[in-house]
Design an enzyme around this catalytic site. Structure first.
Site, PDB file in Angstrom:
ATOM      1  N   GLU A 190       5.567  48.565  33.750  1.00 37.49           N
ATOM      2  CA  GLU A 190       6.925  48.809  34.319  1.00 37.49           C
ATOM      3  C   GLU A 190       7.622  47.275  34.837  1.00 37.49           C
ATOM      4  O   GLU A 190       7.012  46.736  35.676  1.00 37.49           O
ATOM      5  CB  GLU A 190       6.683  49.844  35.525  1.00 37.49           C
ATOM      6  CG  GLU A 190       8.174  50.280  35.553  1.00 37.49           C
ATOM      7  CD  GLU A 190       8.197  51.211  37.149  1.00 37.49           C
ATOM      8  OE1 GLU A 190       7.250  51.760  37.566  1.00 37.49           O
ATOM      9  OE2 GLU A 190       9.341  51.584  37.404  1.00 37.49           O
ATOM     10  N   ARG A 208      -9.455  50.087  39.142  1.00 36.99           N
ATOM     11  CA  ARG A 208      -8.200  49.012  39.131  1.00 36.99           C
ATOM     12  C   ARG A 208      -9.074  47.854  39.641  1.00 36.99           C
ATOM     13  O   ARG A 208      -9.996  47.854  40.508  1.00 36.99           O
ATOM     14  CB  ARG A 208      -7.274  49.167  39.762  1.00 36.99           C
ATOM     15  CG  ARG A 208      -7.285  49.660  41.133  1.00 36.99           C
ATOM     16  CD  ARG A 208      -5.822  49.863  41.794  1.00 36.99           C
ATOM     17  NE  ARG A 208      -4.995  50.494  41.042  1.00 36.99           N
ATOM     18  CZ  ARG A 208      -3.758  49.825  40.649  1.00 36.99           C
ATOM     19  NH1 ARG A 208      -3.305  48.954  41.214  1.00 36.99           N
ATOM     20  NH2 ARG A 208      -2.965  50.735  40.205  1.00 36.99           N
ATOM     21  N   LYS A 238       2.915  46.039  43.647  1.00 36.22           N
ATOM     22  CA  LYS A 238       4.152  45.379  43.452  1.00 36.22           C
ATOM     23  C   LYS A 238       5.124  45.678  44.568  1.00 36.22           C
ATOM     24  O   LYS A 238       5.979  44.842  44.853  1.00 36.22           O
ATOM     25  CB  LYS A 238       4.804  45.712  41.987  1.00 36.22           C
ATOM     26  CG  LYS A 238       4.012  45.142  40.842  1.00 36.22           C
ATOM     27  CD  LYS A 238       4.853  45.088  39.760  1.00 36.22           C
ATOM     28  CE  LYS A 238       4.244  46.690  39.111  1.00 36.22           C
ATOM     29  NZ  LYS A 238       4.604  46.893  37.589  1.00 36.22           N
TER      30      LYS A 238
HETATM   31  P1  ATP Z   1       1.325  48.343  41.164  1.00 41.86           P
HETATM   32  O1  ATP Z   1       0.471  49.495  41.840  1.00 41.86           O
HETATM   33  O2  ATP Z   1       1.108  46.933  41.457  1.00 41.86           O
HETATM   34  O3  ATP Z   1       2.734  48.630  41.146  1.00 41.86           O
HETATM   35  P2  ATP Z   1       1.547  49.710  38.411  1.00 41.86           P
HETATM   36  O4  ATP Z   1       0.318  50.189  38.069  1.00 41.86           O
HETATM   37  O5  ATP Z   1       2.666  50.576  39.094  1.00 41.86           O
HETATM   38  O6  ATP Z   1       0.858  48.539  39.853  1.00 41.86           O
HETATM   39  P3  ATP Z   1       2.309  48.704  36.001  1.00 41.86           P
HETATM   40  O7  ATP Z   1       3.250  47.846  35.717  1.00 41.86           O
HETATM   41  O8  ATP Z   1       2.543  50.394  35.809  1.00 41.86           O
HETATM   42  O9  ATP Z   1       2.154  48.692  37.502  1.00 41.86           O
HETATM   43  O10 ATP Z   1       0.947  48.492  35.296  1.00 41.86           O
HETATM   44  C1  ATP Z   1       0.680  48.220  34.141  1.00 41.86           C
HETATM   45  C2  ATP Z   1      -0.592  48.585  33.635  1.00 41.86           C
HETATM   46  O11 ATP Z   1      -1.624  47.519  34.324  1.00 41.86           O
HETATM   47  C3  ATP Z   1      -0.978  49.757  33.868  1.00 41.86           C
HETATM   48  O12 ATP Z   1      -1.702  50.194  32.777  1.00 41.86           O
HETATM   49  C4  ATP Z   1      -1.898  49.962  35.209  1.00 41.86           C
HETATM   50  O13 ATP Z   1      -3.045  50.604  35.066  1.00 41.86           O
HETATM   51  C5  ATP Z   1      -2.606  48.283  35.194  1.00 41.86           C
HETATM   52  N1  ATP Z   1      -2.756  47.803  36.265  1.00 41.86           N
HETATM   53  C6  ATP Z   1      -2.036  47.704  37.300  1.00 41.86           C
HETATM   54  N2  ATP Z   1      -2.567  47.280  38.412  1.00 41.86           N
HETATM   55  C7  ATP Z   1      -4.001  46.878  38.119  1.00 41.86           C
HETATM   56  C8  ATP Z   1      -5.059  46.455  38.790  1.00 41.86           C
HETATM   57  N3  ATP Z   1      -5.015  46.146  40.302  1.00 41.86           N
HETATM   58  N4  ATP Z   1      -6.280  46.585  38.226  1.00 41.86           N
HETATM   59  C9  ATP Z   1      -6.296  46.664  36.866  1.00 41.86           C
HETATM   60  N5  ATP Z   1      -5.243  47.335  36.259  1.00 41.86           N
HETATM   61  C10 ATP Z   1      -4.021  47.331  36.803  1.00 41.86           C
HETATM   62 MG    MG Z   2       2.469  51.941  37.145  1.00 43.86          MG
END
Ligand code: ATP
Ligand code: MG
Length: 563
Positions: free
Chosen positions: A38, A263, A273
């Site tokens: 995102e 994760r 984020k």
């Molecule tokens: P955040 O919790 O940091 O806001 P998010 O999951 O909302 O992260 P996205 O931009 O939706 O952020 O993430 C894109 C991809 O990266 C998704 O498939 C998510 O599952 C993966 N991802 C995000 N954080 C991690 C992590 N700490 N380890 C592994 N994969 C991750």
């Molecule tokens: Mg997400």
């Protein structure tokens, strides 16, 4: 540790599932993944794990991986973030070729899918406010209560949804909800909202839409449109999988397999984020690319290499269990890579002047210095030697402790690539601080060995005072003082910020070859650590170097202790 197959693919549980799917011809042998960030912030090292996994699987199975912006929430998303994401994935070394997509490209199709659900009697327009909906939702132990609007006719729902789309309602006044089961044990199946009203312009679709799909609705349909075979996401989405499956089944669409993995969590940092944005907005760091940040942009500016990050992601592997990974392991992977590949140079962080009394005043010698002892192919360079030098204050003790092999009054040391020198005299200022050493050198020890077989135990680094270049050095420490800054709910994680995470040395002296160092590419300053010219703040006449990482490998030490 993961197993390895005969064609050298390291096999984790996800790759095993794919191997099984290929064996049963489930997706006709296709392997198509996607990385769906995102664009509401910069990518961090956790995303790198997901990027390496998705693009790595595509590579290992001769498949393809799409880059998709999951841009369904215009309130939090910005073009700056899209640009940074594109740059970061590329920098990590991955290629989506022409498959760069946006969930917003599917808004029309998503809208039509919502209409289809309404027509099937599987979605309804609900007038409950967010608070009322929460009150109706029930809990883990109690079923939810059905919305009083659940029984609306298909015609009424179609008309209301049309009005929602046409901007006839205020934000929050109506939602579109899937009609599933308010008594489901899974809260995500209790008539989840799939569309909401937001009177916000979208960075790509402008004012076209004032209703936006929720993540759960948009994601599965986007995967389906792109013919993704394996939709890999983090564990917290496991509980959303029944909804993912329900939506695609009800719509009778092509159906990818969602697979969840744990994760990455790293100690001594935060990775959400939202928190990273708070650190930026709160001025706790200089920006998303502050070298202390766990963002890809921060790591790059710090001097991390894509190879080190990719290797780290491969070493940590993929599991189904949430855990913390020690940041020392990431640092170990970096040292391992830099040790093999980085140029060596000499630099003095805390300069102490040394005058070689018996060295001719105007003489300059170009001494041979090895660029990388780990890789002879990297050759050698010339380092100027002259009468006045700088050594590090740390390398001199007026009263040396036992086993101190560096410089002290009357003691002899080897200057790296240079001569043996002996300290004859110590000059102090009015405060009694040592400000200069008077030494003599042995002209027969050029290159660091003595023809008479005399040896010295200590070797120290130095730079020629006349030819040294000045630099500002930024030393970084961990951003937080505790392993899990979010562990204590009664305290703000910002309370655990390390106040000493940045310290600046203003007057370092570097060997002249560093004037042509490529910004962002680390050098090993011998005996000191790895450093790179800062990508942003360094100027030709005002050199700024970041310490990428010290030389001491705490991970190797931990491993040794464990054996
Ligand atoms: P955040 O919790 O940091 O806001 P998010 O999951 O909302 O992260 P996205 O931009 O939706 O952020 O993430 C894109 C991809 O990266 C998704 O498939 C998510 O599952 C993966 N991802 C995000 N954080 C991690 C992590 N700490 N380890 C592994 N994969 C991750
Ligand atoms: Mg997400």
């Amino acid at each position: 540790m993961n197993e390895t197959t005969s064609n050298n693919i390291s096999v984790d549980f996800i790759r095993n599932m794919i191997i099984e799917d290929n064996a049963s011809d489930r997706f006709g042998g296709d392997v198509h993944t996607r990385f769906p960030p995102e664009p509401n912030g910069y990518l961090h090292i956790g995303h790198a794990k997901s990027i390496c996994l998705n693009f790595g699987i595509a590579r290992d199975f001769n498949g393809a991986c799409n880059l998709r912006m999951d841009d369904t929430n215009p309130v939090k998303e910005e073009v700056e973030y899209i640009e940074s994401i594109v740059a970061d994935v590329k920098w990590l070394g991955f290629d989506w070729q022409d498959r760069f997509y946006f969930a917003s490209d599917y808004f029309q199709k998503l809208y039509e899918s919502a209409v289809t659900l309404i027509k099937k009697g599987k979605a309804f327009v609900c007038d409950l406010s967010a608070d009322e909906m929460r009150a109706h939702r029930g809990s883990l132990t109690e079923p939810g209560k059905e919305s009083p609007f659940r029984g609306r006719s298909v015609e009424e729902n179609l008309a209301l949804f049309e009005k929602m789309k046409n901007g006839e309602f205020k934000e929050g006044e109506r939602t579109l909800r899937a009609k599933i089961d308010m008594a489901s044990a899974n809260i995500h199946m209790r008539d989840p909202v799939i569309y909401r009203i937001m009177h916000t312009e979208h960075h790509r679709t402008g004012k076209t839409w004032c209703i936006y799909p929720m993540y759960d609705f948009a994601h599965c349909i986007s995967d389906s449109i792109e013919k993704i075979t394996h939709s890999i996401c983090t564990l917290e989405f496991e509980i959303h999988r029944p909804l993912y499956d329900w939506i695609l089944d009800e719509l009778e669409l092509y159906h990818p397999q969602q697979i969840e993995f744990a994760r990455l969590n790293l100690n001594y940092t935060v990775m959400s984020k939202r928190r990273l944005l708070e650190l930026v907005r709160g001025g706790h760091v200089s920006g998303w690319d502050d070298p202390r940040m766990p963002t890809i942009a921060g790591l790059r500016r710090r001097g991390y290499t894509p190879e080190a990050i990719r290797n780290f992601c491969s070493v940590i592997g993929v599991t189904k269990f949430n855990s913390f990974t020690d940041i020392a392991l990431l640092e170990h992977c970096l040292r391992d890579d830099l040790n093999k590949r980085s140029m060596r140079a000499m630099g003095v962080l805390n300069p102490l002047k040394v005058v070689i009394e018996n060295y001719p005043d105007d003489q300059v010698e170009e001494l041979d210095a090895i660029n990388n002892p780990e890789d002879p192919a990297m050759g050698s360079r010339k380092v100027p030697f002259s009468k006045e030098l700088y050594i590090d204050k740390e390398d001199f003790r007026e009263v040396p402790p036992p086993k101190y092999f560096r410089l002290a009054p009357g003691k002899e040391v080897r200057l790296r690539y240079g001569y043996f020198v002996t300290c004859k005299d110590v000059i102090k200022n009015a405060e009694g601080e040592v400000v200069e050493l008077r030494c003599t050198y042995d002209p027969h020890t050029k290159g660091g060995s003595s023809p008479d077989g005399r040896t010295v135990k200590g070797t120290i680094h130095w730079v020629s005072a006349k030819y040294a270049i000045d630099a500002e050095i930024r030393l970084y420490d961990r951003l937080f003082t505790c392993e899990d800054p979010s562990c204590d709910e009664s305290r703000e994680y910002t309370e655990f910020l390390n106040k000493d995470s940045l310290s600046i040395i203003g007057n370092a002296k570097l060997e002249p070859s560093l004037a042509s160092a490529i910004p962002g590419v680390p050098y090993q300053l011998e005996r000191v650590g790895y450093f790179c010219v800062d990508l942003k703040d360094s100027k030709k006449d005002n050199l700024v170097l970041n310490r990428t990482i010290s030389l001491k490998d705490s991970w190797a030490k931990i491993q040794k202790a464990g054996k």
